[in-house]
Design a protein around this motif. Structure first.
Motif, PDB file in Angstrom:
ATOM      1  N   PRO A  20       0.806  -1.231   0.000  1.00 40.57           N
ATOM      2  CA  PRO A  20       0.000   0.000   0.000  1.00 40.57           C
ATOM      3  C   PRO A  20       0.840   1.283   0.000  1.00 40.57           C
ATOM      4  N   ALA A  21       1.977   1.280   0.684  1.00 44.47           N
ATOM      5  CA  ALA A  21       2.825   2.477   0.712  1.00 44.47           C
ATOM      6  C   ALA A  21       3.416   2.746  -0.678  1.00 44.47           C
ATOM      7  N   LEU A  22       3.808   1.699  -1.380  1.00 46.48           N
ATOM      8  CA  LEU A  22       4.327   1.863  -2.733  1.00 46.48           C
ATOM      9  C   LEU A  22       3.244   2.375  -3.670  1.00 46.48           C
ATOM     10  N   ARG A  23       2.055   1.812  -3.563  1.00 42.67           N
ATOM     11  CA  ARG A  23       0.965   2.267  -4.427  1.00 42.67           C
ATOM     12  C   ARG A  23       0.617   3.726  -4.143  1.00 42.67           C
ATOM     13  N   ALA A  24       0.684   4.137  -2.890  1.00 43.99           N
ATOM     14  CA  ALA A  24       0.425   5.546  -2.545  1.00 43.99           C
ATOM     15  C   ALA A  24       1.493   6.447  -3.172  1.00 43.99           C
ATOM     16  N   MET A  25       2.732   5.980  -3.185  1.00 46.63           N
ATOM     17  CA  MET A  25       3.823   6.740  -3.798  1.00 46.63           C
ATOM     18  C   MET A  25       3.595   6.852  -5.309  1.00 46.63           C
ATOM     19  N   LEU A  26       3.154   5.775  -5.939  1.00 49.12           N
ATOM     20  CA  LEU A  26       2.884   5.801  -7.377  1.00 49.12           C
ATOM     21  C   LEU A  26       1.703   6.714  -7.698  1.00 49.12           C
ATOM     22  N   ALA A  27       0.734   6.801  -6.792  1.00 50.76           N
ATOM     23  CA  ALA A  27      -0.424   7.667  -7.007  1.00 50.76           C
ATOM     24  C   ALA A  27      -0.016   9.136  -7.090  1.00 50.76           C
ATOM     25  N   ARG A  28       1.087   9.479  -6.431  1.00 47.14           N
ATOM     26  CA  ARG A  28       1.566  10.860  -6.430  1.00 47.14           C
ATOM     27  C   ARG A  28       2.724  11.091  -7.398  1.00 47.14           C
ATOM     28  N   ALA A  29       3.076  10.106  -8.209  1.00 49.66           N
ATOM     29  CA  ALA A  29       4.278  10.163  -9.041  1.00 49.66           C
ATOM     30  C   ALA A  29       4.325  11.346  -9.990  1.00 49.66           C
ATOM     31  N   TYR A  30       3.190  11.816 -10.444  1.00 49.87           N
ATOM     32  CA  TYR A  30       3.191  12.912 -11.422  1.00 49.87           C
ATOM     33  C   TYR A  30       2.758  14.240 -10.793  1.00 49.87           C
ATOM     34  N   ASP A  31       2.937  14.349  -9.473  1.00 49.56           N
ATOM     35  CA  ASP A  31       2.631  15.592  -8.768  1.00 49.56           C
ATOM     36  C   ASP A  31       3.850  16.510  -8.669  1.00 49.56           C
ATOM     37  N   GLY A  32       4.806  16.359  -9.568  1.00 47.52           N
ATOM     38  CA  GLY A  32       6.012  17.189  -9.575  1.00 47.52           C
ATOM     39  C   GLY A  32       7.251  16.332  -9.740  1.00 47.52           C
ATOM     40  N   ASP A  33       8.374  16.983 -10.060  1.00 46.24           N
ATOM     41  CA  ASP A  33       9.611  16.254 -10.328  1.00 46.24           C
ATOM     42  C   ASP A  33      10.079  15.411  -9.149  1.00 46.24           C
ATOM     43  N   LEU A  34      10.022  15.959  -7.948  1.00 42.49           N
ATOM     44  CA  LEU A  34      10.464  15.198  -6.785  1.00 42.49           C
ATOM     45  C   LEU A  34       9.578  13.978  -6.552  1.00 42.49           C
ATOM     46  N   ALA A  35       8.295  14.102  -6.798  1.00 44.47           N
ATOM     47  CA  ALA A  35       7.367  12.989  -6.586  1.00 44.47           C
ATOM     48  C   ALA A  35       7.688  11.833  -7.533  1.00 44.47           C
ATOM     49  N   TYR A  36       8.005  12.149  -8.778  1.00 42.96           N
ATOM     50  CA  TYR A  36       8.348  11.093  -9.738  1.00 42.96           C
ATOM     51  C   TYR A  36       9.637  10.384  -9.299  1.00 42.96           C
ATOM     52  N   SER A  37      10.641  11.148  -8.916  1.00 45.17           N
ATOM     53  CA  SER A  37      11.908  10.560  -8.466  1.00 45.17           C
ATOM     54  C   SER A  37      11.695   9.713  -7.218  1.00 45.17           C
ATOM     55  N   ARG A  38      10.854  10.173  -6.306  1.00 43.02           N
ATOM     56  CA  ARG A  38      10.551   9.380  -5.111  1.00 43.02           C
ATOM     57  C   ARG A  38       9.858   8.074  -5.482  1.00 43.02           C
ATOM     58  N   ALA A  39       8.958   8.121  -6.446  1.00 41.38           N
ATOM     59  CA  ALA A  39       8.267   6.911  -6.887  1.00 41.38           C
ATOM     60  C   ALA A  39       9.257   5.923  -7.495  1.00 41.38           C
ATOM     61  N   VAL A  40      10.165   6.409  -8.338  1.00 48.51           N
ATOM     62  CA  VAL A  40      11.165   5.517  -8.943  1.00 48.51           C
ATOM     63  C   VAL A  40      12.086   4.959  -7.858  1.00 48.51           C
ATOM     64  N   ALA A  41      12.491   5.788  -6.901  1.00 54.36           N
ATOM     65  CA  ALA A  41      13.334   5.313  -5.799  1.00 54.36           C
ATOM     66  C   ALA A  41      12.611   4.228  -5.003  1.00 54.36           C
ATOM     67  N   ALA A  42      11.326   4.391  -4.766  1.00 48.83           N
ATOM     68  CA  ALA A  42      10.548   3.377  -4.046  1.00 48.83           C
ATOM     69  C   ALA A  42      10.470   2.085  -4.858  1.00 48.83           C
ATOM     70  N   LEU A  43      10.331   2.195  -6.163  1.00 48.41           N
ATOM     71  CA  LEU A  43      10.294   1.009  -7.020  1.00 48.41           C
ATOM     72  C   LEU A  43      11.622   0.258  -6.986  1.00 48.41           C
ATOM     73  N   CYS A  44      12.723   0.978  -6.749  1.00 47.95           N
ATOM     74  CA  CYS A  44      14.044   0.346  -6.712  1.00 47.95           C
ATOM     75  C   CYS A  44      14.193  -0.655  -5.576  1.00 47.95           C
ATOM     76  N   THR A  45      13.401  -0.520  -4.537  1.00 47.90           N
ATOM     77  CA  THR A  45      13.501  -1.438  -3.393  1.00 47.90           C
ATOM     78  C   THR A  45      12.278  -2.350  -3.282  1.00 47.90           C
ATOM     79  N   ALA A  46      11.405  -2.319  -4.258  1.00 46.00           N
ATOM     80  CA  ALA A  46      10.158  -3.084  -4.204  1.00 46.00           C
ATOM     81  C   ALA A  46      10.272  -4.434  -4.891  1.00 46.00           C
ATOM     82  N   ARG A  47       9.412  -5.350  -4.470  1.00 48.68           N
ATOM     83  CA  ARG A  47       9.221  -6.589  -5.208  1.00 48.68           C
ATOM     84  C   ARG A  47       8.228  -6.287  -6.316  1.00 48.68           C
TER      85      ARG A  47
END
Length: 167
Positions: A20-47
């Protein structure tokens, strides 16, 4: 096409439930440059779940003992001909997209390496939703090298990687 080995032991017992935390991060991925980078960083540690399907001679009504089927990663092609690798954060999204695909647990660097090997221009995360995210080729190349995007203490982002041992 990449040969898929044994699933990563780190994912033993994983039932394919989305984080759920990863999905919440993806939901905000296009809310600005930092949000997209945070989403990609979260994906880097996800299954993640890479869909694979059996390819081979499916004809005939009875099983053919000489038939050879191979497992292959699923790729998608856009109207312009661009190829992408779909990957999913949960079994729910994968089966909503392609119910007959088999999920292979993996990490983003595995998916990126598949994208490079197949000449794909993007990785599509959770294509049917709930919050699709596209990772473009410039990031894919870094990820395929085993690098992870990380947020730094100062709010910036950098690449985390293991330096090669001297030869």
């Amino acid at each position: 096409m990449r040969t898929l080995g044994q699933p990563n032991a780190a994912f033993a017992g994983d039932r394919g439930d989305p984080d759920p935390a990863l999905r919440a991060m993806l939901a905000r991925a296009y809310d600005g440059d930092l949000a997209y980078s945070r989403a990609v960083a979260a994906l880097c540690t996800a299954r993640l779940l890479l869909p694979i399907v059996a390819e081979g001679d499916e004809s005939g009504e009875s099983p053919d003992p000489d038939r050879r089927a191979e497992m292959a990663a699923v790729l998608v092609r856009s109207d312009t001909g661009a190829i992408a690798v779909p990957v999913f954060t949960g079994l729910d999204a994968l089966t909503a997209w392609k119910a007959d695909a088999r999920p292979v647990p993996c990490t983003l660097d595995d998916v990126a390496a598949t994208a490079v090997e197949t000449g794909s221009t993007a990785v599509l995360v959770d294509l049917p939703g709930p919050h699709p995210v596209v990772i473009e080729r410039e990031l894919i190349d870094e990820l395929a090298r085993g690098r992870r995007l990380v947020e730094l203490a100062d709010g910036g982002f950098g690449w985390l990687f293991r330096e090669s041992a001297p030869q």
